[in-house]
Write an enzyme that holds these catalytic residues in place. Structure first.
Site, mmCIF file in Angstrom:
data_model
loop_
_atom_site.group_PDB
_atom_site.id
_atom_site.type_symbol
_atom_site.label_atom_id
_atom_site.label_comp_id
_atom_site.label_asym_id
_atom_site.label_seq_id
_atom_site.Cartn_x
_atom_site.Cartn_y
_atom_site.Cartn_z
ATOM 1 N N TYR A 62 9.353 -4.885 -3.175
ATOM 2 C CA TYR A 62 8.575 -3.952 -2.350
ATOM 3 C C TYR A 62 9.139 -2.533 -2.492
ATOM 4 C CZ TYR A 62 7.023 -1.422 1.767
ATOM 5 O OH TYR A 62 6.531 -0.455 2.597
ATOM 6 N N THR A 107 8.858 4.395 1.652
ATOM 7 C CA THR A 107 9.537 3.485 2.566
ATOM 8 C C THR A 107 11.052 3.641 2.528
ATOM 9 O OG1 THR A 107 10.071 1.146 2.894
ATOM 10 C CG2 THR A 107 9.334 1.756 0.707
HETATM 11 N N1 UFG Z 1 13.045 -10.345 11.995
HETATM 12 C C1 UFG Z 1 13.447 -11.484 12.682
HETATM 13 N N2 UFG Z 1 12.484 -12.368 13.090
HETATM 14 C C2 UFG Z 1 11.157 -12.175 12.843
HETATM 15 C C3 UFG Z 1 10.761 -11.002 12.153
HETATM 16 C C4 UFG Z 1 11.732 -10.108 11.736
HETATM 17 O O1 UFG Z 1 14.641 -11.714 12.898
HETATM 18 O O2 UFG Z 1 10.332 -13.031 13.225
HETATM 19 C C5 UFG Z 1 14.074 -9.381 11.567
HETATM 20 C C6 UFG Z 1 14.119 -9.181 10.063
HETATM 21 O O3 UFG Z 1 14.872 -10.192 9.445
HETATM 22 C C7 UFG Z 1 14.732 -7.788 9.969
HETATM 23 C C8 UFG Z 1 14.190 -7.070 11.214
HETATM 24 O O4 UFG Z 1 13.758 -8.110 12.086
HETATM 25 O O5 UFG Z 1 16.112 -7.887 10.084
HETATM 26 C C9 UFG Z 1 13.027 -6.174 10.916
HETATM 27 O O6 UFG Z 1 12.094 -6.899 10.135
HETATM 28 P P1 UFG Z 1 10.592 -6.412 9.909
HETATM 29 O O7 UFG Z 1 9.912 -7.493 9.132
HETATM 30 O O8 UFG Z 1 10.006 -6.022 11.209
HETATM 31 O O9 UFG Z 1 10.741 -5.104 9.057
HETATM 32 P P2 UFG Z 1 11.546 -4.817 7.698
HETATM 33 O O10 UFG Z 1 12.800 -4.104 8.113
HETATM 34 O O11 UFG Z 1 11.691 -5.997 6.835
HETATM 35 O O12 UFG Z 1 10.557 -3.873 6.903
HETATM 36 C C10 UFG Z 1 10.139 -2.710 7.450
HETATM 37 C C11 UFG Z 1 8.823 -2.288 6.822
HETATM 38 C C12 UFG Z 1 9.023 -1.840 5.449
HETATM 39 C C13 UFG Z 1 10.133 -0.842 5.358
HETATM 40 C C14 UFG Z 1 11.380 -1.398 5.949
HETATM 41 C C15 UFG Z 1 12.495 -0.401 5.887
HETATM 42 O O13 UFG Z 1 7.907 -3.346 6.839
HETATM 43 O O14 UFG Z 1 7.841 -1.227 5.020
HETATM 44 O O15 UFG Z 1 11.112 -1.734 7.275
HETATM 45 O O16 UFG Z 1 13.699 -0.976 6.251
HETATM 46 F F1 UFG Z 1 10.406 -0.562 4.084
#
Ligand code: UFG
Length: 329
Positions: free
Chosen positions: A141, A117
């Site tokens: 994670y 990741t």
């Molecule tokens: N977000 C919101 N509202 C929501 C959901 C998400 O504002 O309802 C924001 C989060 O705070 C973040 C962005 O959207 O800033 C992306 O969030 P995600 O949950 O879609 O994804 P993440 O970036 O947290 O995580 C993903 C994968 C991981 C990976 C990571 C790498 O799930 O496996 O990207 O950056 F490691």
């Protein structure tokens, strides 16, 4: 000869199974169905319901199906959940991966492809980030996955096993032929949440943090189509079988979209102006993370085919529309 796909009933795994079958591979899926679905596994694959940490079960599968490659997707993947339950993440993502690797070594499985990741980088100082940048994860994670990368390097140095670790950026979208998609209830990922809001499955949505040091204050991410992601695994498999050595590659498109830009795209593509509430930062979120993909293009000859946020969103919407019917059986 067959390919063992752990987590093959899940979101990315079910796309991988289709891609492998389309390429004429024999596929065995090992999934405990904790977040995956039996119906998501293409019927031409053999589905074994069980845990990848179960040494006896895995040992038996590896020899019975003459597995020559393991593609290991099964994992817990929600960053804020990892902050709340670190031991669960270290158990599932790290300790059980160690058991899987031990079985692979014992059975003499030659190739291993690991779902790593972008979270291993933490808050990268340089963007786009390349594979040699410092690994400094800021949540359990990311650490749970980085430890597996280290194990792989050590195991490959000591035994006859070659591996590819793919560092995924933000995977989204659904199979362009509509055969599978992101089906997990209570998903937390941005595009899934926004699509559900557009379809009225939830009352609006929240933006977690608008005070980041980014152009519009919301987080920047590199969203990659799930089909391009699974094709990277096919490229990795081909390379390993042809004698390619151990390698770790980013899988992303090399450009970032902000949370607010993604939400605007979902509104535009769906034609629905759902409610968006600005709220505080979410635990464990880096401000910005975008891939350098030079290495994967060069070494795996990978080329993106679906690098289009509107397409990603359109296919995620289409999948979400038909999902209730599928879940009802
Ligand atoms: N977000 C919101 N509202 C929501 C959901 C998400 O504002 O309802 C924001 C989060 O705070 C973040 C962005 O959207 O800033 C992306 O969030 P995600 O949950 O879609 O994804 P993440 O970036 O947290 O995580 C993903 C994968 C991981 C990976 C990571 C790498 O799930 O496996 O990207 O950056 F490691």
């Amino acid at each position: 000869m067959s390919v063992l796909v752990t987590g093959g009933a899940g979101y990315i795994g079910s796309h991988m199974v289709l891609e492998l079958l389309d390429a004429g591979e024999r596929v065995v899926v090992l999934d405990n169905l904790s977040t995956g679905f039996r119906w998501a596994v293409a019927p031409q694959a053999t589905l074994i319901e069980g845990d990848f940490g179960d040494a006896a079960l895995v040992g038996d599968l590896l020899s019975r199906f003459e597995v020559d490659a393991i593609i290991h997707f099964a994992a817990k993947i929600v960053v804020p959940e990892s902050v709340a339950d670190p031991l669960g993440y270290y158990e599932n993502n790290t300790a059980k991966a160690r058991n899987l690797l031990a079985q692979a070594v014992q059975a003499g499985v030659p190739h291993f492809i690991f779902s790593s990741t972008a979270a291993v980088y933490g808050e990268p100082k340089v963007s786009p980030v390349n594979e040699d940048a410092p690994k400094d994860p800021i949540n359990p994670y990311g650490r749970s996955k980085l430890m597996v990368e280290w194990m792989l390097a050590d195991v490959a140095a000591a035994h006859k096993l070659t591996y590819t670790a793919l560092r995924y950026f933000n995977v989204a979208g659904a199979d362009p032929q509509g055969r599978t998609g992101q089906s997990t209830p209570n998903a937390t990922h941005l595009i899934k949440v926004a699509v559900q809001a557009a379809l009225g499955k939830r009352r609006g949505m929240e933006v977690f943090g608008t005070d980041y040091p980014t152009p519009d204050g919301s987080c920047l991410r590199d969203y990659i189509h799930v089909t391009d992601l699974v094709r990277a695994h096919m490229d990795a498999l081909r390379r390993l079988r042809a004698g390619g050595g151990n390698i770790t590659c980013n899988v992303g498109y090399g450009r970032g979209y902000s949370v607010l830009e993604v939400i605007d795209t979902v509104k535009r593509v769906s034609g629905v102006d759902f409610e968006v509430r600005r709220s505080g930062r979410r635990a464990g979120d880096p401000a910005s993370i975008v891939a350098s993909n030079d290495r994967i293009r060069r070494e795996l000859c990978w080329t993106p085919r679906h690098d289009d946020l509107e397409e990603i969103v359109r296919q995620a919407l289409e999948w979400e529309r038909g999902l209730e019917k599928r879940l009802a059986g």
